[in-house]
Structure formats: C-alpha cells, structure tokens
Design a protein around this motif. Structure first.
Motif, PDB file in Angstrom:
ATOM      1  N   GLY A  85      77.902  36.623  29.755  1.00  0.00           N
ATOM      2  CA  GLY A  85      76.969  35.686  29.162  1.00  0.00           C
ATOM      3  C   GLY A  85      77.393  34.258  29.430  1.00  0.00           C
ATOM      4  N   GLU A  86      76.748  33.339  28.724  1.00  0.00           N
ATOM      5  CA  GLU A  86      77.012  31.915  28.914  1.00  0.00           C
ATOM      6  C   GLU A  86      77.856  31.367  27.766  1.00  0.00           C
ATOM      7  OE1 GLU A  86      73.422  30.236  31.637  1.00  0.00           O
ATOM      8  OE2 GLU A  86      73.182  30.013  29.463  1.00  0.00           O
ATOM      9  N   TRP A  87      78.902  30.661  28.129  1.00  0.00           N
ATOM     10  CA  TRP A  87      79.848  30.108  27.168  1.00  0.00           C
ATOM     11  C   TRP A  87      80.116  28.649  27.501  1.00  0.00           C
ATOM     12  CZ3 TRP A  87      82.154  32.946  23.181  1.00  0.00           C
ATOM     13  CH2 TRP A  87      81.912  34.328  23.209  1.00  0.00           C
ATOM     14  N   TRP A  88      80.218  27.829  26.472  1.00  0.00           N
ATOM     15  CA  TRP A  88      80.716  26.473  26.639  1.00  0.00           C
ATOM     16  C   TRP A  88      82.228  26.488  26.469  1.00  0.00           C
ATOM     17  CZ3 TRP A  88      77.877  22.979  28.836  1.00  0.00           C
ATOM     18  CH2 TRP A  88      76.487  23.016  28.703  1.00  0.00           C
ATOM     19  N   VAL A  89      82.913  26.086  27.524  1.00  0.00           N
ATOM     20  CA  VAL A  89      84.366  25.934  27.479  1.00  0.00           C
ATOM     21  C   VAL A  89      84.641  24.435  27.501  1.00  0.00           C
ATOM     22  CG1 VAL A  89      86.545  26.389  28.642  1.00  0.00           C
ATOM     23  CG2 VAL A  89      84.752  28.143  28.615  1.00  0.00           C
ATOM     24  N   VAL A  90      85.144  23.936  26.394  1.00  0.00           N
ATOM     25  CA  VAL A  90      85.244  22.495  26.172  1.00  0.00           C
ATOM     26  C   VAL A  90      86.689  22.122  25.865  1.00  0.00           C
ATOM     27  CG1 VAL A  90      84.585  20.646  24.571  1.00  0.00           C
ATOM     28  CG2 VAL A  90      82.867  22.273  25.389  1.00  0.00           C
ATOM     29  N   ASP A  91      87.134  21.023  26.416  1.00  0.00           N
ATOM     30  CA  ASP A  91      88.372  20.412  25.941  1.00  0.00           C
ATOM     31  C   ASP A  91      87.997  19.060  25.354  1.00  0.00           C
ATOM     32  OD1 ASP A  91      90.921  19.300  25.495  1.00  0.00           O
ATOM     33  OD2 ASP A  91      91.766  20.620  27.021  1.00  0.00           O
ATOM     34  N   PRO A  92      87.984  18.948  24.028  1.00  0.00           N
ATOM     35  CA  PRO A  92      87.516  17.709  23.407  1.00  0.00           C
ATOM     36  C   PRO A  92      88.429  16.522  23.665  1.00  0.00           C
ATOM     37  CG  PRO A  92      88.435  19.185  21.757  1.00  0.00           C
ATOM     38  CD  PRO A  92      88.352  19.963  23.034  1.00  0.00           C
ATOM     39  N   ALA A  93      89.682  16.799  23.987  1.00  0.00           N
ATOM     40  CA  ALA A  93      90.623  15.726  24.333  1.00  0.00           C
ATOM     41  C   ALA A  93      91.574  16.286  25.388  1.00  0.00           C
ATOM     42  CB  ALA A  93      91.374  15.232  23.115  1.00  0.00           C
ATOM     43  N   ASP A 115      79.197  34.380  32.996  1.00  0.00           N
ATOM     44  CA  ASP A 115      79.843  35.596  33.473  1.00  0.00           C
ATOM     45  C   ASP A 115      81.171  35.280  34.153  1.00  0.00           C
ATOM     46  OD1 ASP A 115      77.684  36.984  32.470  1.00  0.00           O
ATOM     47  OD2 ASP A 115      76.647  37.070  34.398  1.00  0.00           O
ATOM     48  N   ASN A 116      81.960  34.434  33.469  1.00  0.00           N
ATOM     49  CA  ASN A 116      83.330  34.093  33.853  1.00  0.00           C
ATOM     50  C   ASN A 116      83.450  33.220  35.093  1.00  0.00           C
ATOM     51  OD1 ASN A 116      85.190  35.242  31.815  1.00  0.00           O
ATOM     52  ND2 ASN A 116      84.095  37.126  32.344  1.00  0.00           N
ATOM     53  N   ARG A 117      82.370  32.560  35.466  1.00  0.00           N
ATOM     54  CA  ARG A 117      82.434  31.585  36.556  1.00  0.00           C
ATOM     55  C   ARG A 117      81.791  30.281  36.097  1.00  0.00           C
ATOM     56  NH1 ARG A 117      84.240  33.703  41.222  1.00  0.00           N
ATOM     57  NH2 ARG A 117      84.211  35.973  41.435  1.00  0.00           N
ATOM     58  N   PRO A 118      82.477  29.157  36.292  1.00  0.00           N
ATOM     59  CA  PRO A 118      81.888  27.875  35.898  1.00  0.00           C
ATOM     60  C   PRO A 118      80.688  27.537  36.770  1.00  0.00           C
ATOM     61  CG  PRO A 118      83.925  27.532  37.123  1.00  0.00           C
ATOM     62  CD  PRO A 118      83.813  29.008  36.890  1.00  0.00           C
ATOM     63  N   VAL A 119      79.607  27.085  36.139  1.00  0.00           N
ATOM     64  CA  VAL A 119      78.388  26.769  36.891  1.00  0.00           C
ATOM     65  C   VAL A 119      77.943  25.321  36.690  1.00  0.00           C
ATOM     66  CG1 VAL A 119      77.572  29.153  36.935  1.00  0.00           C
ATOM     67  CG2 VAL A 119      76.894  27.651  35.035  1.00  0.00           C
ATOM     68  N   LEU A 120      78.475  24.648  35.680  1.00  0.00           N
ATOM     69  CA  LEU A 120      78.125  23.246  35.435  1.00  0.00           C
ATOM     70  C   LEU A 120      79.291  22.609  34.698  1.00  0.00           C
ATOM     71  CD1 LEU A 120      74.860  21.719  34.044  1.00  0.00           C
ATOM     72  CD2 LEU A 120      77.022  21.295  32.849  1.00  0.00           C
ATOM     73  N   THR A 121      79.656  21.400  35.093  1.00  0.00           N
ATOM     74  CA  THR A 121      80.732  20.714  34.383  1.00  0.00           C
ATOM     75  C   THR A 121      80.509  19.216  34.352  1.00  0.00           C
ATOM     76  OG1 THR A 121      83.130  20.633  34.086  1.00  0.00           O
ATOM     77  CG2 THR A 121      82.315  20.310  36.331  1.00  0.00           C
ATOM     78  N   VAL A 122      81.023  18.595  33.293  1.00  0.00           N
ATOM     79  CA  VAL A 122      81.073  17.139  33.163  1.00  0.00           C
ATOM     80  C   VAL A 122      82.471  16.776  32.677  1.00  0.00           C
ATOM     81  CG1 VAL A 122      80.188  15.087  31.996  1.00  0.00           C
ATOM     82  CG2 VAL A 122      78.618  16.938  32.630  1.00  0.00           C
ATOM     83  N   VAL A 123      83.108  15.850  33.372  1.00  0.00           N
ATOM     84  CA  VAL A 123      84.410  15.311  32.972  1.00  0.00           C
ATOM     85  C   VAL A 123      84.240  13.805  32.830  1.00  0.00           C
ATOM     86  CG1 VAL A 123      86.822  14.960  33.621  1.00  0.00           C
ATOM     87  CG2 VAL A 123      85.680  17.126  34.193  1.00  0.00           C
ATOM     88  N   HIS A 124      84.516  13.286  31.649  1.00  0.00           N
ATOM     89  CA  HIS A 124      84.344  11.852  31.404  1.00  0.00           C
ATOM     90  C   HIS A 124      85.670  11.225  30.999  1.00  0.00           C
ATOM     91  CE1 HIS A 124      82.541   8.072  30.394  1.00  0.00           C
ATOM     92  NE2 HIS A 124      82.898   8.164  29.128  1.00  0.00           N
ATOM     93  N   LEU A 125      86.002  10.101  31.631  1.00  0.00           N
ATOM     94  CA  LEU A 125      87.221   9.357  31.334  1.00  0.00           C
ATOM     95  C   LEU A 125      86.813   8.063  30.620  1.00  0.00           C
ATOM     96  CD1 LEU A 125      89.084   9.770  34.748  1.00  0.00           C
ATOM     97  CD2 LEU A 125      88.927  11.379  32.829  1.00  0.00           C
ATOM     98  N   PRO A 126      86.915   8.029  29.307  1.00  0.00           N
ATOM     99  CA  PRO A 126      86.359   6.901  28.555  1.00  0.00           C
ATOM    100  C   PRO A 126      86.984   5.544  28.866  1.00  0.00           C
ATOM    101  CG  PRO A 126      86.673   8.792  27.116  1.00  0.00           C
ATOM    102  CD  PRO A 126      87.343   9.122  28.404  1.00  0.00           C
ATOM    103  N   LEU A 127      88.260   5.493  29.216  1.00  0.00           N
ATOM    104  CA  LEU A 127      88.890   4.194  29.450  1.00  0.00           C
ATOM    105  C   LEU A 127      88.400   3.529  30.728  1.00  0.00           C
ATOM    106  CD1 LEU A 127      92.601   4.652  28.325  1.00  0.00           C
ATOM    107  CD2 LEU A 127      90.674   3.706  27.056  1.00  0.00           C
ATOM    108  N   THR A 128      88.037   4.323  31.724  1.00  0.00           N
ATOM    109  CA  THR A 128      87.531   3.760  32.983  1.00  0.00           C
ATOM    110  C   THR A 128      86.013   3.826  33.076  1.00  0.00           C
ATOM    111  OG1 THR A 128      87.693   5.884  34.148  1.00  0.00           O
ATOM    112  CG2 THR A 128      89.644   4.450  34.165  1.00  0.00           C
ATOM    113  N   GLY A 129      85.403   4.705  32.278  1.00  0.00           N
ATOM    114  CA  GLY A 129      83.960   4.925  32.365  1.00  0.00           C
ATOM    115  C   GLY A 129      83.565   5.896  33.449  1.00  0.00           C
ATOM    116  N   ASP A 130      84.525   6.472  34.164  1.00  0.00           N
ATOM    117  CA  ASP A 130      84.218   7.400  35.249  1.00  0.00           C
ATOM    118  C   ASP A 130      83.698   8.726  34.701  1.00  0.00           C
ATOM    119  OD1 ASP A 130      85.124   5.559  37.104  1.00  0.00           O
ATOM    120  OD2 ASP A 130      87.117   6.443  37.277  1.00  0.00           O
TER     121      ASP A 130
END
Length: 270
Positions: A85-93, A115-130
């Motif tokens: 199924g679909e799962w959100w795997v998040v690292d809040p910090a 189904d155990n493969r990442p299909v969408l991701t967002v990585v945000h670095l707040p200090l640089t805005g990247d």
C-alpha cells in the motif's frame, strides 16, 4: 498488491506536498538557534522529541489528506519492509542532532512509498530555502533545475560518504563502518563521515558527491535520497548488488560510472 497509479497522479500531488513540507520547514527554522541548546543526553533527547512533535503537528494532516487512503509510518528510526500500500515516510527533522547543536545541516523530508518503493519525495532545507523533489519516472529537481549524478568513472577520483543511521548502533555495525571507511580511503579520493544521510544523498543526486553507503535499513533516512539519486541517473542497490527496497539490509547509491567499483570495495567488508 495495490493497483499502480498513473504517473500523473503522483505529479499532480507534488505542489501540495511541497507546500506542506515548506510550511513544516518554517516551523523547524523558527526553533533553530546557531548555538547548542542541550548539554546532557536527556536534554538532547528532549530537544529532539520537541522538534519532531512541533513539525509533525503541522505536517501529518496535510499529507494524509493529500492522498486519501495513505497511511503513516510512525517510527522514523524503523527499518524493514512496510505492508503493501501507500505510506508516508517522513523525517520531521532530518539531521535533528545537528539542529539541536546549532549546526546548519538539517531539513524536512516527506516521501510517499508505494509497495516498498519511493514514488514521490520532497526534501526542504529551511536555512537555504532549497527544495529537492522527485517522482518515479519524472526526474529529480532542485527548485526547478534538473539534477544529474556525477560522470566520474574512476573510483580513485571519487568523493564518497557514509555515516551511522541512529545513535547506539550495534558494535558489529560500528566495526563495519570503520572498516568500510578505511577501505574507501584506500580506493577512493575522499570520504565524508557525517549525518544525516539525506544531506549526503542530495549531493550524490546533484553530482557533487559520487557515492553514499550505509550499513543500516533505517528507511526514513534513505527513501528520499534513493529516489532523488535514481531519478538523477544514479544506481541504487544493496551491498549485494540487488535493487534496493525498504526491505534491503544495507544501501549504496552511486554514479553509474563508479557503482561497480564501489560495490566491489564495500561488499568485501563482512
């Protein structure tokens, strides 16, 4: 097995996820000070948990609402496969230990795993805005600019990296990390040993680093970077050379021109 969703279904989700992660990043940035805040182990743990709770309070609901029927992987330090199924795997910090010590290497990650493969991701670095984004089949991007892994073909010219996945890893894992660093120092050019994994993997995806490996299956530190590197043209496997999934026991992401050589060096570290 779940029914595979069309690529467009993931692509149209990206603006909502990106906005949620950036909002969460602003929460984490507001909690940041450029000096260490904690002294004792218990104080460090308390600060880490406070960061996690503050970010999850603004991130969890928007992500679950964005993809109806998705579920939440609760333990960010857990490893191994998830139920289908679909799962959100998040690292809040991601890089929380750096945040509480006043260091700049931290961010927020959110990855949809199907189904155990990442299909969408967002990585945000707040200090640089990247903001780094990727969808399976849709490429990897830094603020709209396409990412591409290194073109190197000589491991002897490679900048590589590794690190521990969590505090208190077992002694055998620490031994393997040490032996692998020595082996790669002998065979490569420079080795970085640092945390968190994602902040090394974004450099592999962008071509600034050439490989990253980890003797751990902690999924929250790997899923985002795995998708970014793969979509930027890299090779992502376990240390037996098999395609990596969240069920893999270890991890290697590398530019295609040095992957085989790096795998040969690392797979010898038993």
């Amino acid at each position: 097995m779940t029914t595979a969703l069309p690529f467009d279904a993931d692509t149209t989700l990206m603006p909502t996820v990106t906005a949620a992660v950036r909002t969460a990043g602003a929460t984490l940035r507001d909690r940041y000070t450029p000096h260490a805040r904690a002294v004792s182990p218990s104080e460090i743990v308390e600060e880490i948990h406070a960061n996690d709770d503050a970010v999850l309070n603004v991130l969890r609901e928007p992500l679950l609402r964005a993809r109806r029927g998705s579920r939440w992987a609760e333990d960010e330090l857990a490893g191994g496969p998830l139920p289908v199924g679909e799962w959100w795997v998040v690292d809040p910090a991601e890089g929380n230990i750096n945040h509480v010590h006043g260091m700049p290497d931290w961010g927020v990650t959110a990855t949809l795993v199907r189904d155990n493969r990442p299909v969408l991701t967002v990585v945000h670095l707040p200090l640089t805005g990247d903001t780094y984004t990727a969808t399976a089949g849709g490429g990897a991007w830094l603020d709209g600019r396409p990412l591409r892994v290194s073109a190197k073909t000589d491991l002897g010219a490679a900048l590589t990296g590794t690190g521990q996945a969590r505090p208190g890893e077992d002694g055998d894992t620490f031994r393997r990390i040490g032996e692998s660093v020595t082996a790669m120092l002998v065979n490569g050019l420079v080795v970085r040993v640092s945390v968190p994994a994602t902040l090394q993997l974004i450099h592999v995806a962008g071509g600034g680093m050439d490989a990253f490996w980890q003797f751990s299956d902690v999924r929250s530190g790997l899923v985002a970077g795995a998708l970014l590197v793969a979509e930027a043209g890299g090779v992502v496997t376990d240390l037996a050379g098999e395609p990596w999934t969240t069920g893999s026991p270890d991890f290697l992401a590398a530019a295609p021109g040095i992957h085989a050589a790096a795998l040969g060096v690392l797979s010898a570290v038993a």
